[in-house]
Design a protein around this motif. Structure first.
Motif, PDB file in Angstrom:
ATOM      1  N   VAL A 142      21.118  26.981   6.499  1.00  0.00           N
ATOM      2  CA  VAL A 142      20.520  27.278   5.652  1.00  0.00           C
ATOM      3  C   VAL A 142      18.868  26.964   4.650  1.00  0.00           C
ATOM      4  O   VAL A 142      18.326  27.291   3.867  1.00  0.00           O
ATOM      5  N   ALA A 143      18.629  25.788   5.805  1.00  0.00           N
ATOM      6  CA  ALA A 143      17.513  24.617   5.216  1.00  0.00           C
ATOM      7  C   ALA A 143      15.985  25.388   6.173  1.00  0.00           C
ATOM      8  O   ALA A 143      14.990  25.927   5.156  1.00  0.00           O
ATOM      9  N   ASN A 144      16.508  26.519   6.741  1.00  0.00           N
ATOM     10  CA  ASN A 144      15.155  26.772   7.296  1.00  0.00           C
ATOM     11  C   ASN A 144      15.416  29.154   6.732  1.00  0.00           C
ATOM     12  O   ASN A 144      14.283  29.532   7.222  1.00  0.00           O
ATOM     13  N   GLY A 145      16.143  28.579   5.750  1.00  0.00           N
ATOM     14  CA  GLY A 145      16.075  30.197   5.118  1.00  0.00           C
ATOM     15  C   GLY A 145      17.463  31.287   4.966  1.00  0.00           C
ATOM     16  O   GLY A 145      16.704  32.164   4.591  1.00  0.00           O
ATOM     17  N   LYS A 146      17.746  30.843   6.019  1.00  0.00           N
ATOM     18  CA  LYS A 146      18.764  31.980   6.691  1.00  0.00           C
ATOM     19  C   LYS A 146      20.403  31.429   6.100  1.00  0.00           C
ATOM     20  O   LYS A 146      20.961  30.880   5.120  1.00  0.00           O
ATOM     21  N   ASP A 147      21.039  32.953   5.883  1.00  0.00           N
ATOM     22  CA  ASP A 147      22.132  33.173   4.647  1.00  0.00           C
ATOM     23  C   ASP A 147      22.781  32.691   6.097  1.00  0.00           C
ATOM     24  O   ASP A 147      23.267  34.017   6.916  1.00  0.00           O
ATOM     25  N   PRO A 148      24.978  32.287   6.752  1.00  0.00           N
ATOM     26  CA  PRO A 148      25.397  32.188   7.703  1.00  0.00           C
ATOM     27  C   PRO A 148      26.443  32.884   7.035  1.00  0.00           C
ATOM     28  O   PRO A 148      26.861  33.962   7.931  1.00  0.00           O
ATOM     29  N   ALA A 149      26.765  33.143   5.655  1.00  0.00           N
ATOM     30  CA  ALA A 149      27.717  34.051   5.998  1.00  0.00           C
ATOM     31  C   ALA A 149      26.505  35.705   5.959  1.00  0.00           C
ATOM     32  O   ALA A 149      27.823  36.887   6.183  1.00  0.00           O
ATOM     33  N   ASP A 150      25.788  35.715   5.586  1.00  0.00           N
ATOM     34  CA  ASP A 150      25.020  37.421   5.735  1.00  0.00           C
ATOM     35  C   ASP A 150      25.248  37.423   7.733  1.00  0.00           C
ATOM     36  O   ASP A 150      25.861  38.399   8.316  1.00  0.00           O
ATOM     37  N   GLU A 151      25.054  36.407   8.267  1.00  0.00           N
ATOM     38  CA  GLU A 151      25.297  36.274   9.372  1.00  0.00           C
ATOM     39  C   GLU A 151      26.785  36.557  10.074  1.00  0.00           C
ATOM     40  O   GLU A 151      26.879  37.791  11.749  1.00  0.00           O
ATOM     41  N   LYS A 152      27.612  35.988   9.853  1.00  0.00           N
ATOM     42  CA  LYS A 152      28.950  36.345  10.191  1.00  0.00           C
ATOM     43  C   LYS A 152      29.475  37.491   9.912  1.00  0.00           C
ATOM     44  O   LYS A 152      30.371  38.577  10.593  1.00  0.00           O
ATOM     45  N   ALA A 153      28.886  38.151   8.874  1.00  0.00           N
ATOM     46  CA  ALA A 153      29.075  39.841   9.037  1.00  0.00           C
ATOM     47  C   ALA A 153      28.276  40.113   9.387  1.00  0.00           C
ATOM     48  O   ALA A 153      28.195  40.848  10.238  1.00  0.00           O
TER      49      ALA A 153
END
Length: 92
Positions: free
Chosen positions: A81-92
């Motif tokens: 998240v700190a690097n600007g990525k969304d973990p929820a999007d990566e899981k989907a």
């Protein structure tokens, strides 16, 4: 909704519908919690990205997820998240 240290004993004592958010621990992670909806306790992470509040499920309590391992995973996800990525999007 309780705020306390997430330990194995606290997770096992959860009743259906209860949630514990991590605090009072030397390595407490903001947004890390465990909740029991019906039968099984599940580790979750609540965070904010792009101005929106999001939840991501880390995994159910039990092998391999212990409070310590789930807390480390929550830290890793917050790094994304700190690097600007969304973990929820990566899981989907």
């Amino acid at each position: 909704m309780a705020v306390s240290s997430i330990t194995i004993r606290a997770v096992q004592a959860l009743k259906p519908g209860e949630t514990i958010w991590d605090a009072d621990h030397r390595e407490a992670v903001r947004g890390f919690g465990v909740r029991r909806q019906r039968d099984q306790a599940t580790y979750v992470l609540k965070y904010r990205v792009f101005g929106r509040q999001r939840f991501v499920t880390i995994g159910p309590h039990g092998a391999p997820w212990t409070p310590e391992l789930a807390r480390k995973e929550a830290k890793r996800l917050l790094g994304l998240v700190a690097n600007g990525k969304d973990p929820a999007d990566e899981k989907a």
